[in-house]
Design a protein around this motif. Sequence first.
Motif, PDB file in Angstrom:
ATOM      1  N   VAL A  86       0.874  -1.174   0.000  1.00  0.00           N
ATOM      2  CA  VAL A  86       0.000   0.000   0.000  1.00  0.00           C
ATOM      3  C   VAL A  86       0.909   1.221   0.000  1.00  0.00           C
ATOM      4  N   ILE A  87       0.748   2.046  -1.032  1.00  0.00           N
ATOM      5  CA  ILE A  87       1.598   3.217  -1.210  1.00  0.00           C
ATOM      6  C   ILE A  87       0.713   4.464  -1.201  1.00  0.00           C
ATOM      7  N   HIS A  88       1.086   5.434  -0.387  1.00  0.00           N
ATOM      8  CA  HIS A  88       0.377   6.719  -0.358  1.00  0.00           C
ATOM      9  C   HIS A  88       1.158   7.694  -1.214  1.00  0.00           C
ATOM     10  N   ILE A  89       0.494   8.267  -2.217  1.00  0.00           N
ATOM     11  CA  ILE A  89       1.116   9.262  -3.087  1.00  0.00           C
ATOM     12  C   ILE A  89       0.460  10.602  -2.789  1.00  0.00           C
ATOM     13  N   GLU A  90       1.284  11.625  -2.572  1.00  0.00           N
ATOM     14  CA  GLU A  90       0.761  12.971  -2.311  1.00  0.00           C
ATOM     15  C   GLU A  90       0.061  13.502  -3.553  1.00  0.00           C
ATOM     16  N   PRO A  91      -1.023  14.196  -3.461  1.00  0.00           N
ATOM     17  CA  PRO A  91      -1.890  14.373  -2.297  1.00  0.00           C
ATOM     18  C   PRO A  91      -3.037  13.358  -2.294  1.00  0.00           C
ATOM     19  N   LYS A  92      -3.197  12.671  -1.222  1.00  0.00           N
ATOM     20  CA  LYS A  92      -4.367  11.816  -0.959  1.00  0.00           C
ATOM     21  C   LYS A  92      -4.676  10.783  -2.036  1.00  0.00           C
ATOM     22  N   GLN A  93      -3.665  10.026  -2.461  1.00  0.00           N
ATOM     23  CA  GLN A  93      -3.879   8.977  -3.457  1.00  0.00           C
ATOM     24  C   GLN A  93      -3.282   7.684  -2.928  1.00  0.00           C
ATOM     25  N   LEU A  94      -4.095   6.632  -2.837  1.00  0.00           N
ATOM     26  CA  LEU A  94      -3.572   5.318  -2.457  1.00  0.00           C
ATOM     27  C   LEU A  94      -3.333   4.514  -3.718  1.00  0.00           C
ATOM     28  N   PHE A  95      -2.244   3.775  -3.710  1.00  0.00           N
ATOM     29  CA  PHE A  95      -1.870   2.938  -4.844  1.00  0.00           C
ATOM     30  C   PHE A  95      -1.549   1.557  -4.302  1.00  0.00           C
ATOM     31  N   LEU A  96      -2.256   0.532  -4.798  1.00  0.00           N
ATOM     32  CA  LEU A  96      -2.006  -0.845  -4.383  1.00  0.00           C
ATOM     33  C   LEU A  96      -1.160  -1.521  -5.449  1.00  0.00           C
ATOM     34  N   LEU A  97      -0.102  -2.200  -5.013  1.00  0.00           N
ATOM     35  CA  LEU A  97       0.813  -2.840  -5.949  1.00  0.00           C
ATOM     36  C   LEU A  97       1.217  -4.202  -5.416  1.00  0.00           C
ATOM     37  N   ASN A  98       0.877  -5.245  -6.157  1.00  0.00           N
ATOM     38  CA  ASN A  98       1.304  -6.595  -5.803  1.00  0.00           C
ATOM     39  C   ASN A  98       2.688  -6.779  -6.407  1.00  0.00           C
ATOM     40  N   LYS A  99       3.719  -6.562  -5.603  1.00  0.00           N
ATOM     41  CA  LYS A  99       5.089  -6.415  -6.094  1.00  0.00           C
ATOM     42  C   LYS A  99       5.982  -7.561  -5.645  1.00  0.00           C
ATOM     43  N   GLN A 100       6.767  -8.061  -6.586  1.00  0.00           N
ATOM     44  CA  GLN A 100       7.779  -9.065  -6.273  1.00  0.00           C
ATOM     45  C   GLN A 100       8.950  -8.349  -5.600  1.00  0.00           C
ATOM     46  N   CYS A 101       9.315  -8.826  -4.406  1.00  0.00           N
ATOM     47  CA  CYS A 101      10.371  -8.185  -3.624  1.00  0.00           C
ATOM     48  C   CYS A 101      11.316  -9.245  -3.078  1.00  0.00           C
ATOM     49  N   LYS A 102      12.495  -8.809  -2.673  1.00  0.00           N
ATOM     50  CA  LYS A 102      13.396  -9.680  -1.916  1.00  0.00           C
ATOM     51  C   LYS A 102      12.834  -9.745  -0.500  1.00  0.00           C
ATOM     52  N   TYR A 103      13.012 -10.916   0.145  1.00  0.00           N
ATOM     53  CA  TYR A 103      12.446 -11.090   1.483  1.00  0.00           C
ATOM     54  C   TYR A 103      13.370 -11.951   2.328  1.00  0.00           C
ATOM     55  N   CYS A 104      13.659 -11.504   3.520  1.00  0.00           N
ATOM     56  CA  CYS A 104      14.421 -12.288   4.488  1.00  0.00           C
ATOM     57  C   CYS A 104      13.454 -12.795   5.554  1.00  0.00           C
ATOM     58  N   PRO A 105      13.168 -14.116   5.553  1.00  0.00           N
ATOM     59  CA  PRO A 105      12.243 -14.638   6.565  1.00  0.00           C
ATOM     60  C   PRO A 105      12.807 -14.556   7.987  1.00  0.00           C
ATOM     61  N   ASN A 106      14.134 -14.613   8.133  1.00  0.00           N
ATOM     62  CA  ASN A 106      14.735 -14.526   9.477  1.00  0.00           C
ATOM     63  C   ASN A 106      14.457 -13.179  10.125  1.00  0.00           C
ATOM     64  N   CYS A 107      14.632 -12.119   9.355  1.00  0.00           N
ATOM     65  CA  CYS A 107      14.442 -10.757   9.865  1.00  0.00           C
ATOM     66  C   CYS A 107      13.042 -10.226   9.599  1.00  0.00           C
ATOM     67  N   ASP A 108      12.236 -10.973   8.831  1.00  0.00           N
ATOM     68  CA  ASP A 108      10.907 -10.525   8.395  1.00  0.00           C
ATOM     69  C   ASP A 108      11.028  -9.184   7.670  1.00  0.00           C
ATOM     70  N   LEU A 109      12.024  -9.110   6.766  1.00  0.00           N
ATOM     71  CA  LEU A 109      12.363  -7.877   6.068  1.00  0.00           C
ATOM     72  C   LEU A 109      12.000  -7.963   4.593  1.00  0.00           C
ATOM     73  N   ILE A 110      11.189  -7.002   4.128  1.00  0.00           N
ATOM     74  CA  ILE A 110      10.845  -6.855   2.715  1.00  0.00           C
ATOM     75  C   ILE A 110      11.780  -5.796   2.133  1.00  0.00           C
ATOM     76  N   ILE A 111      12.411  -6.137   0.991  1.00  0.00           N
ATOM     77  CA  ILE A 111      13.292  -5.185   0.314  1.00  0.00           C
ATOM     78  C   ILE A 111      12.704  -4.916  -1.069  1.00  0.00           C
ATOM     79  N   ALA A 112      12.281  -3.683  -1.301  1.00  0.00           N
ATOM     80  CA  ALA A 112      11.696  -3.298  -2.584  1.00  0.00           C
ATOM     81  C   ALA A 112      12.619  -2.306  -3.267  1.00  0.00           C
ATOM     82  N   LYS A 113      12.839  -2.498  -4.568  1.00  0.00           N
ATOM     83  CA  LYS A 113      13.677  -1.574  -5.333  1.00  0.00           C
ATOM     84  C   LYS A 113      12.902  -0.294  -5.632  1.00  0.00           C
ATOM     85  N   LYS A 114      13.464   0.824  -5.225  1.00  0.00           N
ATOM     86  CA  LYS A 114      12.831   2.136  -5.418  1.00  0.00           C
ATOM     87  C   LYS A 114      12.559   2.409  -6.901  1.00  0.00           C
ATOM     88  N   GLN A 115      13.531   2.126  -7.751  1.00  0.00           N
ATOM     89  CA  GLN A 115      13.412   2.381  -9.189  1.00  0.00           C
ATOM     90  C   GLN A 115      12.237   1.606  -9.799  1.00  0.00           C
TER      91      GLN A 115
END
Length: 149
Positions: free
Chosen positions: A48-77
């Motif tokens: 769920v991404i909030h874009i200024e002003p007042k716009q929600l954007f839903l994106l089902n995105k493939q990301c890197k994920y570390c299950p040990n740290c429960d960390l999602i890594i998404a590429k900004k570009q």
Amino acid sequence: MSRNSSKKSKGENFKERHRFFLNPYSDCAFTKCPKCETKTKIRKFPLVIHIEPKQLFLLNKQCKYCPNCDLIIAKKQELESFMAFGMNQSNPEIIGNNYLVMGTVDRKDWKEGSQDSLSPSEIIERIYVFKDVWNFEVIPAGWYPAKEK
């Protein structure tokens, strides 16, 4: 005591899930977790991404994920490319505006939201905000701090 008499302050009622890192480095893929050094997995997350002003954007995105740290890594570009493409027809004037990756939603909520079956307020009610947002600085291989003599 009635339910309404114990009002929560804003932000207290959000559920939390995952940690998040928005990777600003176009040349760094994070095949290993920057925190614990274990190999990252590839998973899809409904962001769920909030874009200024007042716009929600839903994106089902493939990301890197570390299950040990429960960390999602998404590429900004990549995120910015998907947002620009998604907003090009519906709301082109907000392309390039400030944004915030707020959290995730359940896959069923992402499907409903992407079919415009959910209002923005309903999406906000169902969001899982990130437990924490991390930043990492990449030190290029072979670069070491100068030693003092």
